[in-house]
Enzyme design. Structure first.
Site, mmCIF file in Angstrom:
data_model
loop_
_atom_site.group_PDB
_atom_site.id
_atom_site.type_symbol
_atom_site.label_atom_id
_atom_site.label_comp_id
_atom_site.label_asym_id
_atom_site.label_seq_id
_atom_site.Cartn_x
_atom_site.Cartn_y
_atom_site.Cartn_z
ATOM 1 N N GLU A 147 2.550 -0.860 4.516
ATOM 2 C CA GLU A 147 2.292 0.507 4.053
ATOM 3 C C GLU A 147 3.614 1.197 3.726
ATOM 4 O O GLU A 147 4.605 1.025 4.437
ATOM 5 C CB GLU A 147 1.579 1.326 5.142
ATOM 6 C CG GLU A 147 0.117 0.984 5.356
ATOM 7 C CD GLU A 147 -0.829 1.647 4.351
ATOM 8 O OE1 GLU A 147 -0.356 2.415 3.469
ATOM 9 O OE2 GLU A 147 -2.043 1.385 4.441
ATOM 10 N N HIS A 203 0.840 -1.200 0.000
ATOM 11 C CA HIS A 203 0.000 0.000 0.000
ATOM 12 C C HIS A 203 0.875 1.250 0.000
ATOM 13 O O HIS A 203 2.043 1.191 0.371
ATOM 14 C CB HIS A 203 -0.798 0.108 1.302
ATOM 15 C CG HIS A 203 -1.673 -1.049 1.620
ATOM 16 N ND1 HIS A 203 -3.013 -1.041 1.376
ATOM 17 C CD2 HIS A 203 -1.407 -2.247 2.195
ATOM 18 C CE1 HIS A 203 -3.553 -2.184 1.779
ATOM 19 N NE2 HIS A 203 -2.598 -2.932 2.278
ATOM 20 N N HIS A 221 -2.654 -3.239 -3.265
ATOM 21 C CA HIS A 221 -4.036 -3.011 -2.842
ATOM 22 C C HIS A 221 -4.929 -2.862 -4.079
ATOM 23 O O HIS A 221 -6.067 -3.314 -4.106
ATOM 24 C CB HIS A 221 -4.087 -1.729 -1.985
ATOM 25 C CG HIS A 221 -5.252 -1.668 -1.065
ATOM 26 N ND1 HIS A 221 -5.521 -0.572 -0.288
ATOM 27 C CD2 HIS A 221 -6.237 -2.571 -0.792
ATOM 28 C CE1 HIS A 221 -6.617 -0.812 0.421
ATOM 29 N NE2 HIS A 221 -7.070 -2.010 0.138
HETATM 30 ZN ZN LIG Z 1 -4.041 0.646 0.497
#
Ligand SMILES: [Zn+2]
Length: 251
Positions: A91, A26, A132
């Site tokens: 992330e 992400h 994602h």
């Molecule tokens: Zn995401």
């Protein structure tokens, strides 16, 4: 590889006995690592991830791997509908609209170390290292077309379709004809579905179809601009489909 345990998120629950078989990438879309950690650790936001990597390559562990972090949301890949239970979410401190709008060398180096470590630890198939945007193509566009997928597949950390022989692609064309599938859109949807994408929203909705195609391109072709012709795109998806068809074990 150094992991920082200074910040923890309480946004997690149990994995429902699911095996970890996906690594999901992400970007945060927030201006800084501090903002992102704060956001991901705030109980009221109900989101989290296992790891977050800063622009200077620091890796923070926010949720223990054994728990189900909340990063994927409504998503699907092949038969898996609960990606949060079956994955580790990573992330990256990146936002297209802020100063952290580049995937820095240090960030990517740390990501590569983390992926090597997790892939080995959980015996993850490189086909299951995804963005994602792959598992939620109608809602999400991260990690985006600037993300260096090529670097990952050069290190065996991501799937890159191999060239297939003309005989193989001809077999596919014959199969489509036999089954009376003539339009390129229908063929593309069948192939993308086989690859893993959730195509349900694309069947009758053109703007959803466009999102799906644009997300496919941003991962595998890395060109979401219009210069890439439809024929080239079709041939690429066909190559991807064929190379999976030849390698996927038959049940
Ligand atoms: Zn995401």
């Amino acid at each position: 590889m150094k992991l920082i345990h200074k910040f923890k998120s309480l946004n997690y629950d149990k994995r429902n006995n699911k095996k970890i078989s996906f690594l999901i990438l992400h970007y945060t879309a927030l201006p800084s690592i501090a903002d992102s950690i704060k956001y991901l650790c705030d109980k009221k936001n109900k989101v989290s991830c296992h790891y977050i990597i800063s622009q200077n390559g620091k890796i923070y562990n926010l949720v223990d791997e054994k728990y189900r972090a909340w990063h994927a949301g409504q998503s699907a890949w092949l038969l898996e509908k609960d990606l949060n239970s079956a994955s580790i979410g990573i992330e990256l401190d990146f936002s297209t609209n802020n100063n952290n709008n580049k995937f820095s060398k240090l960030l990517i180096e740390s990501l590569i170390s983390l992926l090597i470590y997790l892939k080995k630890k959980y015996k993850i198939n490189k086909k299951n290292i995804l963005g994602h945007s792959d598992i939620a193509p109608y809602r999400k566009i991260d990690p985006g077309e600037k993300f260096p997928w090529k670097k990952l597949y050069n290190l065996d950390l991501s799937y890159n379709p191999k060239k297939v022989s003309l005989i193989e692609s001809e077999k596919i064309r014959i199969w489509f004809r036999k089954n009376k599938i003539y339009s390129n859109k229908s063929k593309i949807l069948i192939m993308l579905n086989f690859i893993g994408y959730d195509i349900t929203k694309s069947i009758n909705n053109n703007s959803s179809y466009k999102s799906l195609i644009s997300n496919y391109k941003s991962h595998y072709i890395q060109k979401s601009n219009t210069k890439y012709s439809n024929t080239k795109l079709f041939n690429f998806i066909e190559k991807h489909f064929c190379s999976l068809l030849l390698t996927r074990p038959k049940n």
